[in-house]
Write a protein that holds these residues in place. Structure first.
Motif, PDB file in Angstrom:
ATOM      1  N   GLU A  25     -44.843 -22.659 -18.684  1.00  0.00           N
ATOM      2  CA  GLU A  25     -45.827 -23.173 -17.738  1.00  0.00           C
ATOM      3  C   GLU A  25     -45.177 -23.379 -16.364  1.00  0.00           C
ATOM      4  OE1 GLU A  25     -49.596 -24.287 -16.641  1.00  0.00           O
ATOM      5  OE2 GLU A  25     -49.007 -23.734 -18.684  1.00  0.00           O
ATOM      6  N   GLY A  26     -45.855 -22.906 -15.334  1.00  0.00           N
ATOM      7  CA  GLY A  26     -45.349 -23.038 -13.974  1.00  0.00           C
ATOM      8  C   GLY A  26     -44.567 -21.842 -13.483  1.00  0.00           C
ATOM      9  N   ASP A  27     -44.147 -20.959 -14.373  1.00  0.00           N
ATOM     10  CA  ASP A  27     -43.457 -19.748 -13.944  1.00  0.00           C
ATOM     11  C   ASP A  27     -44.431 -18.840 -13.196  1.00  0.00           C
ATOM     12  OD1 ASP A  27     -41.229 -20.729 -15.134  1.00  0.00           O
ATOM     13  OD2 ASP A  27     -41.275 -19.391 -16.874  1.00  0.00           O
ATOM     14  N   GLU A  28     -43.882 -18.052 -12.269  1.00  0.00           N
ATOM     15  CA  GLU A  28     -44.732 -17.208 -11.428  1.00  0.00           C
ATOM     16  C   GLU A  28     -44.217 -15.776 -11.423  1.00  0.00           C
ATOM     17  OE1 GLU A  28     -46.207 -20.055  -7.843  1.00  0.00           O
ATOM     18  OE2 GLU A  28     -44.041 -19.774  -8.014  1.00  0.00           O
ATOM     19  N   ILE A  29     -45.130 -14.850 -11.211  1.00  0.00           N
ATOM     20  CA  ILE A  29     -44.784 -13.444 -11.034  1.00  0.00           C
ATOM     21  C   ILE A  29     -44.838 -13.125  -9.546  1.00  0.00           C
ATOM     22  CG2 ILE A  29     -47.183 -12.759 -11.431  1.00  0.00           C
ATOM     23  CD1 ILE A  29     -46.169 -10.077 -12.452  1.00  0.00           C
ATOM     24  N   ILE A  30     -43.887 -12.348  -9.076  1.00  0.00           N
ATOM     25  CA  ILE A  30     -43.819 -11.956  -7.666  1.00  0.00           C
ATOM     26  C   ILE A  30     -44.359 -10.537  -7.552  1.00  0.00           C
ATOM     27  CG2 ILE A  30     -42.328 -11.697  -5.655  1.00  0.00           C
ATOM     28  CD1 ILE A  30     -40.300 -13.506  -7.107  1.00  0.00           C
ATOM     29  N   VAL A  31     -45.409 -10.364  -6.748  1.00  0.00           N
ATOM     30  CA  VAL A  31     -46.068  -9.069  -6.652  1.00  0.00           C
ATOM     31  C   VAL A  31     -46.293  -8.698  -5.193  1.00  0.00           C
ATOM     32  CG1 VAL A  31     -47.237  -9.316  -8.871  1.00  0.00           C
ATOM     33  CG2 VAL A  31     -48.377 -10.099  -6.774  1.00  0.00           C
ATOM     34  N   LEU A  32     -46.485  -7.403  -4.989  1.00  0.00           N
ATOM     35  CA  LEU A  32     -47.013  -6.886  -3.735  1.00  0.00           C
ATOM     36  C   LEU A  32     -48.496  -6.635  -3.948  1.00  0.00           C
ATOM     37  CD1 LEU A  32     -44.485  -4.250  -2.322  1.00  0.00           C
ATOM     38  CD2 LEU A  32     -45.369  -6.249  -1.152  1.00  0.00           C
ATOM     39  N   ALA A  33     -49.334  -7.208  -3.088  1.00  0.00           N
ATOM     40  CA  ALA A  33     -50.769  -7.094  -3.293  1.00  0.00           C
ATOM     41  C   ALA A  33     -51.491  -7.199  -1.965  1.00  0.00           C
ATOM     42  CB  ALA A  33     -51.261  -8.176  -4.255  1.00  0.00           C
ATOM     43  N   GLU A  34     -52.727  -6.727  -1.952  1.00  0.00           N
ATOM     44  CA  GLU A  34     -53.584  -6.908  -0.786  1.00  0.00           C
ATOM     45  C   GLU A  34     -53.985  -8.371  -0.686  1.00  0.00           C
ATOM     46  OE1 GLU A  34     -54.510  -4.806   1.477  1.00  0.00           O
ATOM     47  OE2 GLU A  34     -53.841  -2.882   0.657  1.00  0.00           O
ATOM     48  N   ILE A  86     -43.982   4.003  -0.685  1.00  0.00           N
ATOM     49  CA  ILE A  86     -43.719   5.408  -0.396  1.00  0.00           C
ATOM     50  C   ILE A  86     -43.674   5.598   1.117  1.00  0.00           C
ATOM     51  CG2 ILE A  86     -44.580   7.782  -0.612  1.00  0.00           C
ATOM     52  CD1 ILE A  86     -46.026   6.914  -3.166  1.00  0.00           C
ATOM     53  N   VAL A  87     -42.692   6.370   1.589  1.00  0.00           N
ATOM     54  CA  VAL A  87     -42.620   6.776   2.990  1.00  0.00           C
ATOM     55  C   VAL A  87     -43.047   8.236   3.056  1.00  0.00           C
ATOM     56  CG1 VAL A  87     -41.153   7.086   5.003  1.00  0.00           C
ATOM     57  CG2 VAL A  87     -40.770   5.144   3.483  1.00  0.00           C
ATOM     58  N   ARG A  88     -44.168   8.483   3.698  1.00  0.00           N
ATOM     59  CA  ARG A  88     -44.713   9.842   3.823  1.00  0.00           C
ATOM     60  C   ARG A  88     -44.778  10.196   5.301  1.00  0.00           C
ATOM     61  NH1 ARG A  88     -49.699  10.902   0.145  1.00  0.00           N
ATOM     62  NH2 ARG A  88     -47.950  11.011  -1.327  1.00  0.00           N
ATOM     63  N   GLY A  89     -43.813  10.992   5.757  1.00  0.00           N
ATOM     64  CA  GLY A  89     -43.727  11.300   7.176  1.00  0.00           C
ATOM     65  C   GLY A  89     -43.361  10.056   7.958  1.00  0.00           C
ATOM     66  N   GLU A  90     -44.225   9.684   8.912  1.00  0.00           N
ATOM     67  CA  GLU A  90     -44.011   8.487   9.706  1.00  0.00           C
ATOM     68  C   GLU A  90     -44.775   7.282   9.161  1.00  0.00           C
ATOM     69  OE1 GLU A  90     -41.889   8.347  12.201  1.00  0.00           O
ATOM     70  OE2 GLU A  90     -41.390  10.470  11.938  1.00  0.00           O
ATOM     71  N   THR A  91     -45.467   7.459   8.028  1.00  0.00           N
ATOM     72  CA  THR A  91     -46.305   6.402   7.467  1.00  0.00           C
ATOM     73  C   THR A  91     -45.601   5.723   6.304  1.00  0.00           C
ATOM     74  OG1 THR A  91     -48.289   7.650   8.068  1.00  0.00           O
ATOM     75  CG2 THR A  91     -48.561   5.866   6.463  1.00  0.00           C
ATOM     76  N   VAL A  92     -45.629   4.387   6.310  1.00  0.00           N
ATOM     77  CA  VAL A  92     -45.072   3.602   5.216  1.00  0.00           C
ATOM     78  C   VAL A  92     -46.232   3.001   4.426  1.00  0.00           C
ATOM     79  CG1 VAL A  92     -43.678   1.597   4.595  1.00  0.00           C
ATOM     80  CG2 VAL A  92     -42.960   3.074   6.477  1.00  0.00           C
ATOM     81  N   MET A  93     -46.287   3.329   3.145  1.00  0.00           N
ATOM     82  CA  MET A  93     -47.344   2.822   2.260  1.00  0.00           C
ATOM     83  C   MET A  93     -46.707   1.881   1.248  1.00  0.00           C
ATOM     84  SD  MET A  93     -49.576   6.305   1.584  1.00  0.00           S
ATOM     85  CE  MET A  93     -48.163   7.171   0.863  1.00  0.00           C
ATOM     86  N   MET A  94     -46.919   0.598   1.444  1.00  0.00           N
ATOM     87  CA  MET A  94     -46.416  -0.387   0.496  1.00  0.00           C
ATOM     88  C   MET A  94     -47.494  -0.664  -0.543  1.00  0.00           C
ATOM     89  SD  MET A  94     -43.441  -0.794   1.771  1.00  0.00           S
ATOM     90  CE  MET A  94     -42.829  -2.152   0.781  1.00  0.00           C
ATOM     91  N   ASN A  95     -47.078  -0.682  -1.824  1.00  0.00           N
ATOM     92  CA  ASN A  95     -48.013  -0.888  -2.929  1.00  0.00           C
ATOM     93  C   ASN A  95     -49.168   0.111  -2.870  1.00  0.00           C
ATOM     94  OD1 ASN A  95     -49.298  -2.164  -5.188  1.00  0.00           O
ATOM     95  ND2 ASN A  95     -50.595  -3.310  -3.778  1.00  0.00           N
ATOM     96  N   PRO A  96     -48.854   1.412  -2.883  1.00  0.00           N
ATOM     97  CA  PRO A  96     -49.943   2.395  -2.886  1.00  0.00           C
ATOM     98  C   PRO A  96     -50.671   2.379  -4.232  1.00  0.00           C
ATOM     99  CG  PRO A  96     -47.847   3.486  -3.213  1.00  0.00           C
ATOM    100  CD  PRO A  96     -47.531   2.041  -2.936  1.00  0.00           C
TER     101      PRO A  96
END
Length: 676
Positions: free
Chosen positions: A666-675, A383-393
């Motif tokens: 087996e061996g497949d991976e999920i792509i995520v945004l995370a801390e 989310i882009v809120r004003g001048e702040t970009v929040m990735m994976n809020p």
């Protein structure tokens, strides 16, 4: 004669008269004033020593000044010569025929002006003299004809020379472009080809578009190089102009006030390219035609130390990409997660999926996870809120008025809301987080990205981790680190015996850096040799190596893939892609700053069986729900079976259709945004 005591120069030979006195031997000059000083006498002697120019020299000088006036002056001089020639020959012809009184000659009753007119016509159109009568008249007209040939030939030469000069000026590319809403590239280096190619791909949906390049290089050479290095530009027209991007006058050639965006590149042959880039930004922001509307500038820097002054010069009109820092961050994240470079490659180029910022007022009041479920063919990631970009809020974060969504989509035209998706009811797998343990990293080679890479790596690893840096030269500016200890070792990483002494299979990660100080092809060749040695050592030891390789030329990647390295980072191309993306959307500068640093959420590849059961028929909403449960945002997956197949995108599948049925192995991976 007595000597005057008041004379400071010791001159003798006269006496000072009293005021108004004129006596014998006193000329009028002495009576009017004091004696000439030594400086006056020296000047007079110099003037008298200079020779007086002769009439011939004066005429030659005036002729040279006139000739310097250009084409118009030359044509004026030729017209004057023609007039004098015609008048003289016409008058002579009239006199000769009048004296001859020859009945066979042309009418002797014609006046001098008639003969002048006839001479002018023969001068401009030298033709046959078969109809002339009388030898006197024939001889004079022969002279006129020869003079006419000379005059006409001179006129043709002057016009031809002026035309050639104009063509040469056009060839040099000094005329001002009249495009509007174009992308203006100021400067020239190896990244310009990737930028042009990517912008052409991005402009496919826009229709006819224009790219203007202004650099201190030959126009034709630039056009030839672009034509050879790019393909499939479609309706995108590339116009090259020659000029200095740092010059206020030359900047106007590219019409920056009418440009949609401006990209600043450091010249490849400059000792400090950042200085040229900053001066170009200063010229842009201080140009006389700088309109009230702000410029959209994105510039490339090679040193983080220049970032503060660049921000001061560019203000809020410029976004900056520090190449070594960007490469260092991506290298760090990639070396700890195999396959991540392919994810970044897809997000940064314009060929498949990329990042967009979109307004969706219909979603105001809904949660972030509801917004994720509102798209069938796009994936919300922030989310882009004003001048702040929040990735994976937070999944329960409520969208407010004015908020914009950061999404992954194939094109901005495909970002459309659909019916809210229903989460596939599937049991989630239990994931147990493994405890952190110290890591060992082997870095073969050094470049300007090393300091920022070590700083970034220090943010990820556990305390007690170690990095061994192998270099042929001394390493400067090693930062102070609290979690990571650094060991320097001199040696040549391309030598097999030296590599074996390092025991590379004992390290958790191996990074091979390219040396930008050498020729790109030579540097990539050394990298290729090192990779082949590493792979053979690993095969001999029966071990697997996680190798991340930096290369300079994308053309060498296909050849280097035979080494089976896990990831390739094409440094010049990645920086070029980032510049092209930000030039299309300035908000992406903040998005990339968040994604490529450890200060917020970043990309991770996790085993898919930590989220859902393997070999189960599900759709992507099940993975979205499993990721939400862990405070993450699912954006795609990677098939292990296709990890080394270029035709399959190395197994990476971003922004999949949400309702498509999937089954993972087996061996497949999920792509995520995370801390972290």
């Amino acid at each position: 004669m007595p000597r005057c005591a008041a004379c400071s120069d010791g001159s003798v030979g006269y006496t000072h008269p009293k005021p108004g006195e004129t006596g014998p031997g006193l000329g009028p000059t002495l009576a009017r004033g004091p004696a000439p000083t030594s400086r006056t006498r020296a000047t007079s002697s110099k003037e008298s020593a200079m020779p007086t120019p002769t009439l011939n020299e004066r005429l030659r000088y005036r002729f040279d000044v006139w000739m310097a006036g250009g084409t118009v002056a030359l044509m004026g001089l030729l017209a004057l010569a023609t007039f004098v020639f015609v008048v003289i020959l016409g008058f002579i012809t009239w006199i000769v025929l009048a004296l001859a009184r020859d009945k066979t000659s042309p009418d002797p009753n014609e006046g001098p002006f008639d003969f002048m007119w006839g001479s002018l016509m023969r001068t401009l159109d030298p033709g046959t003299m078969g109809g002339d009568r009388g030898w006197a008249f024939r001889i004079l007209m022969l002279v006129v004809t020869i003079g006419g040939l000379v005059i006409v030939a001179s006129l043709i030469g002057i016009v031809s020379g002026a035309f050639d000069s104009r063509v040469e000026q056009l060839r040099k590319g000094r005329s001002r472009v009249l495009e509007k809403d174009h992308t203006l590239i100021l400067g020239w280096n190896s990244k310009v080809f990737s930028i042009v190619q990517e912008l052409a791909t991005a402009n496919v949906s826009r229709g006819r578009s224009h790219i203007v390049i202004l650099a201190n290089r030959d126009k034709v050479d630039m056009e030839d190089e672009i034509r050879a290095a790019t393909q499939g530009l479609g309706k995108t027209t590339v116009t090259c102009r020659t000029g200095d991007p740092k010059s206020l006058r030359d900047l106007e050639i590219g019409s920056p006030h009418a440009a949609r965006s401006i990209i600043l590149l450091g010249p490849a042959d400059a000792t400090d390219p950042d200085i040229d880039v900053i001066k170009a930004a200063l010229a842009l922001t201080n140009s006389a035609t700088h309109a009230d509307a702000k410029y959209h500038i994105v510039g490339e820097l090679t040193g983080p130390d220049n970032l503060d002054i660049a921000r001061l010069v560019g203000g809020d009109e410029a976004k900056w990409v520090v190449g070594p820092e960007l490469i260092g961050r991506i290298t760090v994240q990639t070396c700890r997660q195999s396959g991540l470079s392919n994810v970044y490659q897809e997000l940064l180029d314009f060929e498949r999926n990329e990042i967009y910022v979109t307004d969706q007022p219909e979603l105001i009041g809904l949660t972030y996870f509801d917004a994720q479920l509102a798209f069938e063919n796009s994936t919300a990631i922030g989310i882009v809120r004003g001048e702040t970009v929040m990735m994976n809020p937070d999944a329960e974060c409520v969208l407010q008025a004015g908020d914009r969504l950061v999404v992954i989509a194939e094109d901005d035209s495909t970002i459309k809301l659909g019916r809210p998706l229903v989460v596939d009811p599937v049991g989630m797998a239990e994931r147990v987080s493994a405890p952190e343990k110290p890591e060992r990293i082997l870095v073969l080679g050094t470049n300007s990205a090393l300091p920022s890479m070590l700083t970034e790596l220090n943010q990820y690893v556990a305390s007690g981790s170690d990095a061994t840096i192998v270099t042929r030269d001394e390493v400067q500016n090693i930062p102070q680190l609290d979690r990571l200890s650094v060991t320097l070792q001199r040696g040549d990483a391309s030598q097999r015996s030296f590599l074996e002494s390092l025991h590379p299979t004992s390290f958790d990660h191996v990074v091979v850096l390219a040396d930008p100080a050498t020729d790109p092809q030579q540097a990539d060749s050394r990298t290729l040799v090192t990779l082949l040695q590493l792979r053979d050592i690993a095969r001999h030891d029966g071990q697997d190596l996680n190798v991340v390789t930096e290369m300079l030329d994308d053309a060498n990647r296909e050849l280097a893939e035979v080494t089976e390295a896990d990831d390739f980072i094409i440094s010049d191309k990645i920086v070029a892609l980032a510049l092209a993306q930000i030039s299309e959307n300035p908000v992406l500068a903040e998005v990339f700053d968040v994604l490529f640093t450890s200060k917020s959420s970043e990309m991770y590849l996790h085993p898919v069986d930590d989220y859902v059961e393997l070999h189960t028929d599900i759709n992507f909403t099940a993975l979205m729900e499993a990721a939400r449960f862990r405070g993450e945002t699912a954006i795609g997956f990677r098939r292990a079976a296709h990890a080394r197949q270029k035709s399959e995108g190395y197994g990476v599948n971003l922004n999949p259709a949400k309702t498509e049925r999937l089954s993972f192995a087996e061996g497949d991976e999920i792509i995520v945004l995370a801390e972290a």
